[in-house]
Design a protein around this motif. Sequence first.
Motif, short mmCIF file in Angstrom:
data_model
loop_
_atom_site.label_atom_id
_atom_site.label_comp_id
_atom_site.label_asym_id
_atom_site.label_seq_id
_atom_site.Cartn_x
_atom_site.Cartn_y
_atom_site.Cartn_z
N UNK A 144 -13.80 -7.66 -1.99
CA UNK A 144 -12.41 -8.06 -2.24
C UNK A 144 -11.67 -6.93 -2.95
N UNK A 145 -12.32 -6.31 -3.93
CA UNK A 145 -11.69 -5.19 -4.64
C UNK A 145 -11.40 -4.04 -3.67
N UNK A 146 -12.32 -3.80 -2.74
CA UNK A 146 -12.14 -2.70 -1.78
C UNK A 146 -10.97 -2.96 -0.84
N UNK A 147 -10.84 -4.19 -0.36
CA UNK A 147 -9.74 -4.48 0.57
C UNK A 147 -8.41 -4.52 -0.18
N UNK A 148 -8.40 -4.94 -1.44
CA UNK A 148 -7.16 -4.91 -2.22
C UNK A 148 -6.66 -3.47 -2.34
N UNK A 149 -7.58 -2.56 -2.60
CA UNK A 149 -7.22 -1.15 -2.73
C UNK A 149 -6.52 -0.66 -1.48
N UNK A 150 -7.05 -1.01 -0.30
CA UNK A 150 -6.43 -0.60 0.96
C UNK A 150 -5.08 -1.28 1.17
N UNK A 151 -5.01 -2.56 0.81
CA UNK A 151 -3.76 -3.31 0.98
C UNK A 151 -2.65 -2.77 0.09
N UNK A 152 -2.98 -2.46 -1.16
CA UNK A 152 -1.98 -1.92 -2.08
C UNK A 152 -1.41 -0.61 -1.55
N UNK A 153 -2.31 0.28 -1.13
CA UNK A 153 -1.85 1.56 -0.61
C UNK A 153 -1.06 1.37 0.67
N UNK A 154 -1.53 0.50 1.55
CA UNK A 154 -0.82 0.26 2.80
C UNK A 154 0.56 -0.31 2.57
N UNK A 155 0.67 -1.25 1.63
CA UNK A 155 1.97 -1.87 1.35
C UNK A 155 2.96 -0.86 0.79
N UNK A 156 2.49 0.02 -0.09
CA UNK A 156 3.38 1.05 -0.63
C UNK A 156 3.78 2.02 0.47
N UNK A 157 2.83 2.40 1.30
CA UNK A 157 3.09 3.32 2.40
C UNK A 157 4.14 2.76 3.35
N UNK A 158 4.12 1.43 3.54
CA UNK A 158 5.06 0.79 4.46
C UNK A 158 6.39 0.43 3.79
#
Length: 339
Positions: free
Chosen positions: A211-225
């Motif tokens: 869960x921590x790993x996917x949150x990390x990707x989601x946070x970065x993806x959301x900022x990127x978008x």
Amino acid sequence: FEDSTGQPLQGMLQKWITAEGFPQIKAELNGDTLTLSQKRFTFLPNNEDTIWPTPIWLTLYFADGTEEKRQLLVGTPSMSFTVEKTLRSVCLNIGRKGFYRCLYSADNFMALAELAAAKKLEHAYRWGLLGDLSAAVKAGQIDFEILERACVLMQDEDQPLALNGLTSAIIESFIALDNHRKAIASFALPIFEKALAKIGLEPKTEEANAVAAVRERLLWGAVFMGGSRVQEFLEAQFKALQANTEIDADIVKSVMQCAALNGGREAFDWLVARFRTSNVEHDRMNILLALGCVKEPEIIAELLEFVITEVPPRNQYIPVAAMGQNPYAKDFLWPWFRD
């Protein structure tokens, strides 16, 4: 092993060990004939004729809801066999046991996306499905619109591994598909924000590492978008970091990435200063990865000089690899390598 399995393992292993690359297995349905063919997978066209002896685990899905599992060895450029005419879709590499890409027709990809959205495919395959689809889109084999439709269809994914696959497929497509970035951001941001609303922006006590790993990707993806709510949260966390206030270790990398992307000169200088004074290797690696996320041309040029002059050789790949995944910076890399 050959005696017990009845398979030509020696020749199979020899080919896989010595041949460059790996195959893409293509499934084509024509009436009651299913054909499996293989070719070395590359994003650019190639004329190679390498053939890998490839064990295939597949499932056939029929119109009446029944399914049939088969296991076979594809050791020729193509092979065909007869199936029932009610076959609706085929799914290769069940369990993701094989090291190969899968290619289907657009209709077959969408049929599998529907099964994935209904959780009728196991999570390991849901993880891999969009990876295969995004690779096919980047290689020009499938239209971008199929990827968009599949991602939207699977937007309620909540299993951490499968959600990581969805997130990674979107982010990697955003980086590679220059002409579709606006369209990707428009459908991806709501997906990322919905997922983050479920798992939370901040880590919870004793949550699973996945869960921590996917949150990390989601946070970065959301900022990127361009997600303003997530950006505000990460900027507040960065201010706390600057003030020497402890923040959760599981989001430090995402906080630094957001700062590097949107914080300009001030954030860049702070990250470089922290790198120079930090004695913690993991912290230094996080900083280097974040530095690869800068977007201003003059800062990118300064970063490349910093990599050569101040980063230890063992770590120089970290910011360079991050820049390769950064659409603002990736075009600077080849001239830098060349010159």
